[in-house]
Design a protein around this motif. Structure first.
Motif, short mmCIF file in Angstrom:
data_model
loop_
_atom_site.label_atom_id
_atom_site.label_comp_id
_atom_site.label_asym_id
_atom_site.label_seq_id
_atom_site.Cartn_x
_atom_site.Cartn_y
_atom_site.Cartn_z
N ILE A 109 -13.35 -3.94 1.71
CA ILE A 109 -12.16 -3.84 2.55
C ILE A 109 -11.08 -3.14 1.75
N LYS A 110 -10.72 -1.96 2.18
CA LYS A 110 -9.71 -1.17 1.49
C LYS A 110 -8.34 -1.45 2.10
N ARG A 111 -7.42 -1.88 1.30
CA ARG A 111 -6.06 -2.15 1.76
C ARG A 111 -5.34 -0.83 1.97
N THR A 112 -4.60 -0.72 3.07
CA THR A 112 -3.90 0.54 3.37
C THR A 112 -2.41 0.28 3.53
N VAL A 113 -1.66 1.33 3.31
CA VAL A 113 -0.21 1.31 3.51
C VAL A 113 0.17 2.58 4.25
N LYS A 114 1.35 2.60 4.84
CA LYS A 114 1.82 3.78 5.54
C LYS A 114 2.50 4.70 4.53
N CYS A 115 2.03 5.93 4.44
CA CYS A 115 2.58 6.90 3.49
C CYS A 115 3.98 7.33 3.94
N LYS A 116 4.89 7.44 2.97
CA LYS A 116 6.26 7.85 3.30
C LYS A 116 6.33 9.31 3.73
N TYR A 117 5.36 10.10 3.34
CA TYR A 117 5.43 11.53 3.57
C TYR A 117 4.66 11.99 4.81
N CYS A 118 3.46 11.48 4.97
CA CYS A 118 2.64 11.96 6.09
C CYS A 118 2.57 10.96 7.24
N ARG A 119 3.08 9.75 7.05
CA ARG A 119 3.13 8.70 8.07
C ARG A 119 1.74 8.23 8.52
N LYS A 120 0.71 8.55 7.74
CA LYS A 120 -0.64 8.07 8.05
C LYS A 120 -0.92 6.84 7.21
N ARG A 121 -1.92 6.07 7.63
CA ARG A 121 -2.36 4.92 6.84
C ARG A 121 -3.30 5.44 5.76
N ILE A 122 -2.93 5.23 4.52
CA ILE A 122 -3.77 5.65 3.39
C ILE A 122 -3.98 4.45 2.47
N SER A 123 -4.95 4.54 1.59
CA SER A 123 -5.23 3.42 0.70
C SER A 123 -4.06 3.21 -0.27
N GLN A 124 -3.93 1.98 -0.75
CA GLN A 124 -2.85 1.67 -1.69
C GLN A 124 -2.97 2.50 -2.95
N LYS A 125 -4.20 2.72 -3.40
CA LYS A 125 -4.42 3.49 -4.62
C LYS A 125 -3.94 4.93 -4.45
N ALA A 126 -4.27 5.55 -3.30
CA ALA A 126 -3.81 6.91 -3.05
C ALA A 126 -2.30 6.96 -2.97
N SER A 127 -1.70 5.96 -2.35
CA SER A 127 -0.25 5.91 -2.23
C SER A 127 0.40 5.84 -3.60
N ALA A 128 -0.19 5.06 -4.49
CA ALA A 128 0.35 4.94 -5.85
C ALA A 128 0.26 6.27 -6.57
N TYR A 129 -0.84 7.00 -6.42
CA TYR A 129 -0.98 8.31 -7.07
C TYR A 129 0.01 9.32 -6.51
#
Length: 192
Positions: A145-165
């Motif tokens: 289960i991959k946790r996702t967050v809403k990206c500030k830039y693209c407004r899509k749901r992306i993984s927390q790890k990608a958001s941190a990078y």
């Protein structure tokens, strides 16, 4: 006799061509069917079918009978129905005893009990798979289960790890803010 030898040679040549095409077809099929991911998908589908049967039985045979004992439900839940238009043999005051009886008479019925049964099956399968995924993640330290967050830039749901990078790259001013969307997509493709 020379004609017999010619036809035999032609048949032998045709047989070799068919044999080569059959071998090529078999090699292509085995390359496709015996790849790791195809076998994994096949095993997964077989297990999913067995798991679905197990959960369906659990809901129908274990969960629904106690629910049917509730005072406002006077028969098996999967047999609950409402007659929308009675059939030709409908007797006012008596109605139909079972869903099968109503359907055999040609009545138009809304079988909400069967629908409720299917909803419970779906919820049972979903909850069981969620529990299995969490147990697997706990046991192997590899979360399904991959946790996702809403990206500030693209407004899509992306993984927390990608958001941190993305945030780290933008903080270091490696990227401009308008490139954030492309970075999100790249990190998602990379599986972060």
């Amino acid at each position: 006799m020379p004609r017999l030898d010619d036809s035999r040679e032609a048949l032998l040549h045709a047989g070799q061509g068919i044999q080569k095409r059959a071998k090529r077809a078999w090699d292509g099929f085995s390359d496709f069917a015996l790849r790791d991911n195809v076998l994994e998908v096949a095993v997964g589908l077989i297990l999913a079918a067995a798991f679905t049967t197990l959960i369906s039985s659990f809901v129908s045979d274990i969960i629904l009978p106690p629910i049917s004992l509730l005072p406002f439900i006077n028969r098996n839940l999967d047999e609950k129905f409402a007659v929308l238009r009675p059939g030709p043999d409908y007797v006012k005051g008596h109605g139909y005893n079972t869903l099968k009886q109503a359907l055999d008479d040609g009545a138009v019925v809304m079988a909400y009990g069967a629908f409720f049964d299917k909803v419970l099956n779906f919820l049972g399968i979903g909850i069981a798979l969620y529990i299995i995924a969490n147990v697997y993640g706990w046991a192997s330290n590899d979360s399904v289960i991959k946790r996702t967050v809403k990206c500030k830039y693209c407004r899509k749901r992306i993984s927390q790890k990608a958001s941190a990078y993305v945030a780290l790259a933008l903080r270091e001013r490696v990227l401009m803010a308008h490139l954030g969307t492309a970075v999100c997509e790249l990190y998602e493709l990379a599986g972060w």
